[in-house]
Design an enzyme around this catalytic site. Structure first.
Site, PDB file in Angstrom:
ATOM      1  CG  HIS A 114      -9.936   4.874  -5.810  1.00  0.00           C
ATOM      2  ND1 HIS A 114      -8.661   5.311  -5.483  1.00  0.00           N
ATOM      3  CD2 HIS A 114      -9.824   4.335  -7.049  1.00  0.00           C
ATOM      4  CE1 HIS A 114      -7.832   5.030  -6.480  1.00  0.00           C
ATOM      5  NE2 HIS A 114      -8.506   4.440  -7.436  1.00  0.00           N
ATOM      6  CG  MET A 162      -6.727  -1.067  -2.220  1.00  0.00           C
ATOM      7  SD  MET A 162      -5.047  -0.701  -1.701  1.00  0.00           S
ATOM      8  CE  MET A 162      -5.115   1.105  -1.595  1.00  0.00           C
ATOM      9  CB  SER A 189      -7.779   8.567   1.343  1.00  0.00           C
ATOM     10  OG  SER A 189      -7.458   7.224   1.650  1.00  0.00           O
ATOM     11  CG  MET A 241      -4.607   6.464  -9.885  1.00  0.00           C
ATOM     12  SD  MET A 241      -5.342   6.688  -8.239  1.00  0.00           S
ATOM     13  CE  MET A 241      -3.979   6.307  -7.141  1.00  0.00           C
ATOM     14  CG  MET A 256      -7.413   1.140  -6.604  1.00  0.00           C
ATOM     15  SD  MET A 256      -6.412   1.899  -5.314  1.00  0.00           S
ATOM     16  CE  MET A 256      -7.695   2.328  -4.148  1.00  0.00           C
ATOM     17  CG  HIS A 292     -10.796   8.613  -1.713  1.00  0.00           C
ATOM     18  ND1 HIS A 292     -11.187   8.788  -3.022  1.00  0.00           N
ATOM     19  CD2 HIS A 292      -9.743   7.756  -1.770  1.00  0.00           C
ATOM     20  CE1 HIS A 292     -10.408   8.084  -3.827  1.00  0.00           C
ATOM     21  NE2 HIS A 292      -9.527   7.440  -3.085  1.00  0.00           N
ATOM     22  CG  ASP A 311      -8.165   4.572  -1.188  1.00  0.00           C
ATOM     23  OD1 ASP A 311      -8.332   4.882  -2.377  1.00  0.00           O
ATOM     24  OD2 ASP A 311      -7.687   5.357  -0.337  1.00  0.00           O
ATOM     25  CG  ASP A 327      -6.110   8.821  -4.724  1.00  0.00           C
ATOM     26  OD1 ASP A 327      -5.394   9.016  -3.729  1.00  0.00           O
ATOM     27  OD2 ASP A 327      -6.858   7.833  -4.852  1.00  0.00           O
TER      28      ASP A 327
HETATM   29  C1  DX5 Z   1      -3.601   4.826  -3.150  1.00  0.00           C
HETATM   30  C2  DX5 Z   1      -4.980   5.313  -2.763  1.00  0.00           C
HETATM   31  C3  DX5 Z   1      -4.985   6.657  -2.180  1.00  0.00           C
HETATM   32  C4  DX5 Z   1      -4.211   6.803  -0.912  1.00  0.00           C
HETATM   33  C5  DX5 Z   1      -3.683   8.193  -0.866  1.00  0.00           C
HETATM   34  O1  DX5 Z   1      -3.720   3.729  -3.981  1.00  0.00           O
HETATM   35  O2  DX5 Z   1      -5.818   5.335  -3.887  1.00  0.00           O
HETATM   36  O3  DX5 Z   1      -6.313   7.127  -2.018  1.00  0.00           O
HETATM   37  O4  DX5 Z   1      -4.969   6.593   0.241  1.00  0.00           O
HETATM   38  O5  DX5 Z   1      -2.830   8.276   0.222  1.00  0.00           O
HETATM   39  P1  DX5 Z   1      -1.763   9.465   0.322  1.00  0.00           P
HETATM   40  O6  DX5 Z   1      -2.524  10.730   0.375  1.00  0.00           O
HETATM   41  O7  DX5 Z   1      -1.043   9.132   1.588  1.00  0.00           O
HETATM   42  O8  DX5 Z   1      -0.891   9.359  -0.894  1.00  0.00           O
HETATM   43 ZN    ZN Z   2      -7.788   6.377  -3.670  1.00  0.00          ZN
END
Ligand code: DX5
Ligand code: ZN
Length: 221
Positions: free
Chosen positions: A67, A38, A10, A138, A69, A34, A36, A174
């Site tokens: 991903h 948000m 990520s 998760m 969110m 990956h 993310d 994740d």
């Molecule tokens: C959190 C994300 C993850 C995050 C993981 O909501 O979905 O993908 O980047 O980061 P680490 O590996 O630092 O937990």
């Molecule tokens: Zn993620």
């Protein structure tokens, strides 16, 4: 059981001002990057709008595992798929129409992923396995990188592996994946690994991805 291992680092904790080179730095040792996404509604954090994400996806040296969110995943899921993402994962908690949504993502040419937050049971989804290409369990509350891996998710990972059986569905984890936790997650049944801070806070991100992969592969063989 021999399982194919996939590394999907990520970039949440990478340097956003130079994402292209950050992605290139891990390209040779990773399967996907990956991304993310948000929206500050589904989770209390914001990363990219659609236009910025589009630029990242189009310039990425790796296929993109998005991903989402976001609250509006019914609309955004297929839109992200249409950008050429290899995989688009949506949250079960964000939609009332999970099966049609996963089908719509596939129809745009991406693999369809279904994510569940720590508090969401996997048992609700045993009847829709034919529309799922990947489950994302998760192992932290979504929203932020750098949180601790939740060991209490291990039984859920195990149960998801059991539900998958011999179907070709990938099982991604994740949150908090590191040299210290990846073996436990693999042993429970995961085969696809997101790691954010472990990779991009390491001195040599590519070496870290390779080391994580070696630990997982060793455990899966
Ligand atoms: C959190 C994300 C993850 C995050 C993981 O909501 O979905 O993908 O980047 O980061 P680490 O590996 O630092 O937990
Ligand atoms: Zn993620």
């Amino acid at each position: 059981m021999v399982r194919e291992i996939r590394m999907t680092p990520s970039i949440l904790n990478a340097d956003f001002s130079q994402l292209e080179s950050e992605i290139s730095s891990i390209a040779e040792v990773s399967d996907f990057v990956h991304l993310d996404v948000m929206d500050n509604v589904f989770v209390p954090n914001f990363t990219f709008n659609f236009e910025s994400a589009q630029k990242i996806i189009q310039s990425s040296a790796l296929p993109v595992d998005a991903h989402l969110m976001v609250a509006d995943c019914d609309y955004m899921g297929p839109r992200y798929a249409s950008l050429g993402c290899a995989s688009v994962t949506v949250h079960a908690e964000a939609t009332q129409h999970i099966s049609p949504l996963l089908k719509a993502i596939r129809a745009e040419g991406a693999r369809a992923g279904l994510a569940v937050k720590p508090g969401t049971s996997i048992e609700h989804y045993v009847d829709i396995l034919d529309v799922v290409d990947m489950f994302l369990i998760m192992t932290v509350e979504p929203g932020f990188g750098g949180q601790a891996f939740m060991d209490e998710m291990l039984p859920k990972i195990r149960r998801t592996r059991e539900i998958i059986g011999d179907r070709p569905i990938w099982l991604q984890v994740d949150g908090g994946i590191s040299l210290e936790t990846i073996e436990r997650a693999t042993q429970a049944g995961a085969d696809t690994f997101v790691a954010g801070s472990a990779v991009f806070k390491a001195q040599d991100p590519a070496l870290m991805v390779a080391s994580l992969r070696a630990l997982a592969q060793n455990m899966a063989d």
